[in-house]
Structures are given as C-alpha cells and as structure tokens.
Design a protein around this motif. Sequence first.
Motif, PDB file in Angstrom:
ATOM      1  N   UNK A 146     -18.424 -59.213 -15.122  1.00  0.00           N
ATOM      2  CA  UNK A 146     -19.687 -58.755 -14.631  1.00  0.00           C
ATOM      3  C   UNK A 146     -20.738 -58.652 -15.696  1.00  0.00           C
ATOM      4  N   UNK A 147     -22.180 -58.715 -14.848  1.00  0.00           N
ATOM      5  CA  UNK A 147     -23.248 -58.851 -15.794  1.00  0.00           C
ATOM      6  C   UNK A 147     -23.967 -57.625 -16.388  1.00  0.00           C
ATOM      7  N   UNK A 148     -23.534 -56.633 -15.681  1.00  0.00           N
ATOM      8  CA  UNK A 148     -24.151 -55.291 -16.235  1.00  0.00           C
ATOM      9  C   UNK A 148     -23.074 -54.209 -16.435  1.00  0.00           C
ATOM     10  N   UNK A 149     -23.475 -53.134 -17.304  1.00  0.00           N
ATOM     11  CA  UNK A 149     -22.459 -52.321 -17.587  1.00  0.00           C
ATOM     12  C   UNK A 149     -22.078 -51.523 -16.460  1.00  0.00           C
ATOM     13  N   UNK A 150     -20.784 -50.829 -16.752  1.00  0.00           N
ATOM     14  CA  UNK A 150     -20.510 -49.807 -15.733  1.00  0.00           C
ATOM     15  C   UNK A 150     -21.390 -48.620 -15.302  1.00  0.00           C
ATOM     16  N   UNK A 151     -21.632 -48.167 -14.108  1.00  0.00           N
ATOM     17  CA  UNK A 151     -22.218 -47.236 -13.932  1.00  0.00           C
ATOM     18  C   UNK A 151     -21.767 -45.955 -13.214  1.00  0.00           C
ATOM     19  N   UNK A 152     -22.547 -45.032 -12.411  1.00  0.00           N
ATOM     20  CA  UNK A 152     -22.046 -44.029 -11.677  1.00  0.00           C
ATOM     21  C   UNK A 152     -21.519 -44.482 -10.437  1.00  0.00           C
ATOM     22  N   UNK A 153     -22.065 -45.619  -9.851  1.00  0.00           N
ATOM     23  CA  UNK A 153     -21.719 -46.223  -8.655  1.00  0.00           C
ATOM     24  C   UNK A 153     -21.044 -47.666  -8.976  1.00  0.00           C
ATOM     25  N   UNK A 154     -20.165 -48.067  -7.991  1.00  0.00           N
ATOM     26  CA  UNK A 154     -19.270 -49.322  -8.152  1.00  0.00           C
ATOM     27  C   UNK A 154     -20.035 -50.325  -8.501  1.00  0.00           C
ATOM     28  N   UNK A 155     -21.312 -50.613  -7.656  1.00  0.00           N
ATOM     29  CA  UNK A 155     -22.224 -51.746  -7.462  1.00  0.00           C
ATOM     30  C   UNK A 155     -23.020 -51.893  -8.991  1.00  0.00           C
ATOM     31  N   UNK A 156     -23.072 -50.726  -9.757  1.00  0.00           N
ATOM     32  CA  UNK A 156     -24.089 -50.752 -10.813  1.00  0.00           C
ATOM     33  C   UNK A 156     -23.597 -51.724 -11.918  1.00  0.00           C
ATOM     34  N   UNK A 157     -22.418 -52.574 -11.948  1.00  0.00           N
ATOM     35  CA  UNK A 157     -22.243 -53.500 -12.947  1.00  0.00           C
ATOM     36  C   UNK A 157     -22.702 -54.846 -12.472  1.00  0.00           C
ATOM     37  N   UNK A 158     -23.336 -54.961 -10.986  1.00  0.00           N
ATOM     38  CA  UNK A 158     -24.030 -56.150 -10.821  1.00  0.00           C
ATOM     39  C   UNK A 158     -23.058 -57.281 -10.152  1.00  0.00           C
ATOM     40  N   UNK A 159     -23.542 -58.741 -10.225  1.00  0.00           N
ATOM     41  CA  UNK A 159     -22.523 -59.578  -9.707  1.00  0.00           C
ATOM     42  C   UNK A 159     -21.701 -60.141 -10.777  1.00  0.00           C
TER      43      UNK A 159
END
Length: 181
Positions: free
Chosen positions: A86-99
């Motif tokens: 995925x394009x972004x780092x992991x975050x607090x919410x599952x969607x934070x890592x982007x597509x």
Amino acid sequence: MKTLAVAAAAALLFTPAAHADPAKVAHTSAKFESYSATAKAVTYDAKVPNGARVTVVGVPAVSGGTSVLLVLKGLLPNRAYGAHVHVKKCGAAPADSGPHFQNVADPVQPSVDPAYANSRNEIWLDVHTDANGFAHTESTVDWQFTERHARSVVLHNEHTHTSPGEAGTAGPRLACVNVDF
C-alpha cells in the motif's frame, strides 16, 4: 517450509551487490500489536492476533524488477489472507494506509479495473496459513519503486479477487506493517 522461508529471506538480504543495491533493500520484522505511533506492525482484527510475527523483505534487482517476500507466524491456522503493498504508512484506522501501490496508477480510485488492479501492476502477496499459523510467499514484478515509494503491506480478510468491478479487492483490512520500500 519454515527453513525455506528463512533461506529465502537470507538470500534476499545477503544478495551480492551485482544483483541488488543493499541501500535500497527494504526490511521490517515485528510483532503485530494495537496501534501506537511507534508500532511497526498493527492489528485491527483478532484474525491477526496480537503477538503474531511478520517479516517483509523487498529487494530491487539490477535488471529492473523487484521481489518482495512476506513471512507470517502466529496467525490463525488453515486460513486464507490477502496481502498487498500500500502507498501510505499504517495508522490508527485500517484505511489510513491508503490504496494499493500501482506501478501505473489507475486514474479512477478506488481501482477495481483488472487493467490496473492486477499482480503485474501491483504487488500481491496472498497466503494460506498451515496448521501452525505459518505462511510465506514471494511476489516479483518487472518494475521498481522510484520517486514514488510504497510505505506498508496490508493483510486482508480473503484472497484477492480478479474479476472486473472487484479486481484487487480482498475484503476488510485486518492488519498492516510499515515497510519503507
């Protein structure tokens, strides 16, 4: 099987300079845990238990390709998981890592067009755990990360779909591991 995965990881990590630039090798080994700003691997669902282990190694080849190895230990036994870069780092919410990272980006997001959402344009790492919750896989593509870098690998609830309108989808995001590709 475990010996094979360890040997593959070692081979990728210690490939001579003629095969890869060690400065560009991406590597993360961590235990899955609840989100915190310092967590390397985050679980969002009990289907990826706290304490399960993950190793990701990404190696660019001089020929222009990239190989990514995913090794998992301590997951639920005898179960399918989808996994993608995925394009972004992991975050607090599952969607934070982007597509998903795509070598050639689909102009329509979210991408479900098999012309873009496929294992040649994205890095797919679907696995099926054994009776002990162990799994490993490798994906090799004929391109490398350039100025656009991917930042994570996300584990999904099921293997990746390939049909038009659902290509690249694999159900809810269960966990995420930060990897600086």
